[in-house]
Design a protein around this motif. Structure first.
Motif, mmCIF file in Angstrom:
data_model
loop_
_atom_site.group_PDB
_atom_site.id
_atom_site.type_symbol
_atom_site.label_atom_id
_atom_site.label_comp_id
_atom_site.label_asym_id
_atom_site.label_seq_id
_atom_site.Cartn_x
_atom_site.Cartn_y
_atom_site.Cartn_z
ATOM 1 N N GLY A 141 0.813 5.871 -3.558
ATOM 2 C CA GLY A 141 0.175 5.383 -2.345
ATOM 3 C C GLY A 141 -0.230 3.923 -2.372
ATOM 4 N N PRO A 142 -0.988 3.457 -3.399
ATOM 5 C CA PRO A 142 -1.407 2.054 -3.425
ATOM 6 C C PRO A 142 -0.236 1.079 -3.426
ATOM 7 N N MET A 143 0.833 1.424 -4.120
ATOM 8 C CA MET A 143 2.009 0.564 -4.160
ATOM 9 C C MET A 143 2.669 0.491 -2.783
ATOM 10 N N ALA A 144 2.738 1.630 -2.096
ATOM 11 C CA ALA A 144 3.319 1.662 -0.752
ATOM 12 C C ALA A 144 2.470 0.851 0.223
ATOM 13 N N GLY A 187 -2.832 11.545 6.289
ATOM 14 C CA GLY A 187 -3.429 11.490 4.961
ATOM 15 C C GLY A 187 -3.920 10.110 4.578
ATOM 16 N N ASP A 188 -4.084 9.879 3.273
ATOM 17 C CA ASP A 188 -4.639 8.632 2.766
ATOM 18 C C ASP A 188 -3.807 7.421 3.158
ATOM 19 N N ILE A 189 -2.487 7.534 3.050
ATOM 20 C CA ILE A 189 -1.643 6.387 3.343
ATOM 21 C C ILE A 189 -1.758 5.983 4.809
ATOM 22 N N GLN A 190 -1.853 6.973 5.709
ATOM 23 C CA GLN A 190 -1.993 6.666 7.129
ATOM 24 C C GLN A 190 -3.349 6.026 7.414
ATOM 25 N N LEU A 191 -4.400 6.568 6.814
ATOM 26 C CA LEU A 191 -5.735 5.995 7.008
ATOM 27 C C LEU A 191 -5.807 4.567 6.468
ATOM 28 N N THR A 192 -5.228 4.354 5.291
ATOM 29 C CA THR A 192 -5.240 3.021 4.689
ATOM 30 C C THR A 192 -4.529 2.016 5.587
ATOM 31 N N LEU A 193 -3.369 2.399 6.095
ATOM 32 C CA LEU A 193 -2.618 1.497 6.964
ATOM 33 C C LEU A 193 -3.385 1.218 8.253
ATOM 34 N N ALA A 194 -3.953 2.261 8.846
ATOM 35 C CA ALA A 194 -4.693 2.080 10.099
ATOM 36 C C ALA A 194 -5.914 1.184 9.915
ATOM 37 N N GLN A 195 -6.530 1.247 8.726
ATOM 38 C CA GLN A 195 -7.713 0.439 8.456
ATOM 39 C C GLN A 195 -7.363 -0.993 8.065
ATOM 40 N N LYS A 241 -4.967 16.067 15.195
ATOM 41 C CA LYS A 241 -5.393 15.431 13.953
ATOM 42 C C LYS A 241 -5.115 13.924 13.992
ATOM 43 N N GLY A 242 -3.987 13.549 14.605
ATOM 44 C CA GLY A 242 -3.660 12.133 14.736
ATOM 45 C C GLY A 242 -4.666 11.395 15.593
ATOM 46 N N ILE A 243 -5.081 12.013 16.687
ATOM 47 C CA ILE A 243 -6.097 11.400 17.544
ATOM 48 C C ILE A 243 -7.405 11.249 16.777
ATOM 49 N N ALA A 244 -7.788 12.291 16.028
ATOM 50 C CA ALA A 244 -9.026 12.245 15.241
ATOM 51 C C ALA A 244 -8.968 11.146 14.180
ATOM 52 N N MET A 245 -7.799 10.942 13.582
ATOM 53 C CA MET A 245 -7.657 9.906 12.567
ATOM 54 C C MET A 245 -7.929 8.527 13.154
ATOM 55 N N PHE A 246 -7.367 8.249 14.319
ATOM 56 C CA PHE A 246 -7.577 6.944 14.935
ATOM 57 C C PHE A 246 -9.020 6.772 15.399
ATOM 58 N N GLU A 247 -9.628 7.856 15.835
ATOM 59 C CA GLU A 247 -11.046 7.776 16.197
ATOM 60 C C GLU A 247 -11.894 7.432 14.980
ATOM 61 N N GLN A 248 -11.513 7.961 13.823
ATOM 62 C CA GLN A 248 -12.261 7.710 12.592
ATOM 63 C C GLN A 248 -12.223 6.236 12.201
ATOM 64 N N VAL A 249 -11.123 5.556 12.475
ATOM 65 C CA VAL A 249 -10.999 4.140 12.104
ATOM 66 C C VAL A 249 -11.193 3.230 13.319
ATOM 67 N N ASN A 250 -11.735 3.788 14.403
ATOM 68 C CA ASN A 250 -12.082 3.018 15.602
ATOM 69 C C ASN A 250 -10.893 2.291 16.222
ATOM 70 N N VAL A 251 -9.754 2.979 16.280
ATOM 71 C CA VAL A 251 -8.577 2.452 16.961
ATOM 72 C C VAL A 251 -8.381 3.245 18.250
ATOM 73 N N PRO A 252 -8.444 2.607 19.403
ATOM 74 C CA PRO A 252 -8.285 3.337 20.663
ATOM 75 C C PRO A 252 -6.912 4.007 20.777
ATOM 76 N N VAL A 253 -6.892 5.194 21.336
ATOM 77 C CA VAL A 253 -5.644 5.904 21.607
ATOM 78 C C VAL A 253 -5.308 5.701 23.085
ATOM 79 N N LEU A 254 -4.198 5.024 23.349
ATOM 80 C CA LEU A 254 -3.817 4.745 24.730
ATOM 81 C C LEU A 254 -3.330 5.993 25.446
#
Length: 367
Positions: free
Chosen positions: A194-197, A225-233, A256-269
């Motif tokens: 994950g960190p390398m990616a 998962g972690d990689i998606q959260l890391t990228l979104a943040q 779950k995808g909507i919840a992930m973006f809400e967690q990192v404060n990214v608006p879902v259009l």
């Protein structure tokens, strides 16, 4: 009122006053999905003039919407009984501050699970935004399974570097693209941790010499998962789009995808419902093979928008496999128009929700 909105140029006097008033009144009352509050609510700069046999309306708008303007032009042409055309320019601004040069707005396209057509939707959304009048780039964030090179027909091509520091992205039909798939073999990327990616993706974003872009579409890896959260943040994403199918299991993961973006404060259009139905070529009957109404129900539950529904269509699959764009080939086909309507909705929602020029985001100043 309208004498202020429609400026008089040297040839404007040839447009009869009653025609100008008819156009003005029609535009003031005109509403559609893209112009929900009317054109004048967008602080549109408008001028009307006569050029030979055509009435030309010069207009500046804050987001791309060529398809909606063409529909309006057709109705105005019938009203005036002569050809009415729009000469449009776009004043697209960044809705989120960041330090990546050249890019105005970054939009992430995500899905809660694989197999729902996220990457194909990302590519066609990029082409559709381009058809609407925007300058668009595409970044493949799916480090483990990059598919953008195949979908763009660029699988065996490699980026270059003019200065030895920044990569020069590849170009396909005017779409600027970058992917880890241009740099390493698929088998090599799939075994990265994950960190390398995450570091590899950060380099792709920040060490690419992007041209001036109105929108950069990021094809996110599937999952939450972690990689998606890391990228979104770690990426200055302005907003996101979630792709799903009507199937129950896909809808659960879309939530779950909507919840992930809400967690990192990214608006879902909004939600794009892919494989929404099969359209019979003979009779035109719609068969809902994977269920019906799921995308609309999720959008309603989470107070977001159903951006559009896409059919099961063999042309989408064939063009994707061959690395060709059905929108670049024919931007007025039925399926191209479906994608362009989604693109308009994405751009309009980004402006409406996040641009400070929008009435929805207007500031109240108390003196």
């Amino acid at each position: 009122m309208f004498s202020k909105l429609f400026s008089s140029k040297s040839d404007t006097k040839t447009v009869p006053q009653e025609t100008q008033e008819a156009i003005s009144q029609f535009i003031e009352s005109y509403r559609c999905d893209v112009f929900k509050d009317g054109l004048f609510s967008l602080n549109a700069s408008i001028e009307i003039s006569q050029h030979k046999d055509d009435i030309v309306i010069a207009i500046t708008l804050p987001f791309p919407c060529a398809l909606a303007l063409s529909v309006l032009a057709e109705q105005l042409s019938k009203l005036c009984e002569q050809t009415v055309k729009f000469a449009v320019s776009y004043d697209i601004l960044s809705v989120r501050e960041h330090e990546i040069p050249g890019i105005k707005n970054i939009i992430a396209v995500a899905s809660g699970k694989g197999g729902v057509g996220k990457s194909t939707t990302s590519v066609n959304l990029a082409y559709a935004l381009q058809a609407e009048g925007a300058k668009v780039g595409l970044l493949d964030a799916d480090i483990y399974g990059p598919s953008i090179p195949t979908l763009l027909g660029l699988k065996d091509q490699k980026p270059t570097s003019a200065d030895g520091k920044l990569l020069t992205p590849l170009d396909k039909d005017g779409i600027t693209a970058m992917s880890i798939g241009f740099l390493v073999d698929d088998a090599e990327a799939t075994v990265w941790r994950g960190p390398m990616a995450s570091r590899a993706f950060g380099q792709l974003l920040n060490e690419t010499s992007w041209p001036a872009l109105d929108y950069l579409i990021i094809d996110m890896p599937p999952g939450t998962g972690d990689i998606q959260l890391t990228l979104a943040q770690s990426v200055p994403v302005a907003a996101s789009v979630v792709v799903t199918t009507p199937q129950d299991i896909a809808l659960i993961d879309a939530v779950k995808g909507i919840a992930m973006f809400e967690q990192v404060n990214v608006p879902v259009l909004g939600i794009v419902e892919n494989m929404s139905y099969h359209l019979c070529e003979n009779c035109g009957h719609q068969s809902h093979l994977f269920g019906q109404g799921g995308g609309e129900n999720i959008a309603s539950e989470f107070h977001t928008k159903l951006l559009g529904q896409l059919p099961l269509n063999i042309d989408i699959r064939v063009n994707a496999d061959n690395g060709k764009s059905l929108i670049a080939a024919n931007s007025h086909s039925d399926i191209s128009v479906s994608y362009r309507k989604i693109a308009q909705n994405v751009a309009a929602e980004l402006y409406s929700q996040l641009d400070m020029r929008s009435k929805q985001n207007a500031k109240v100043i108390v003196e």
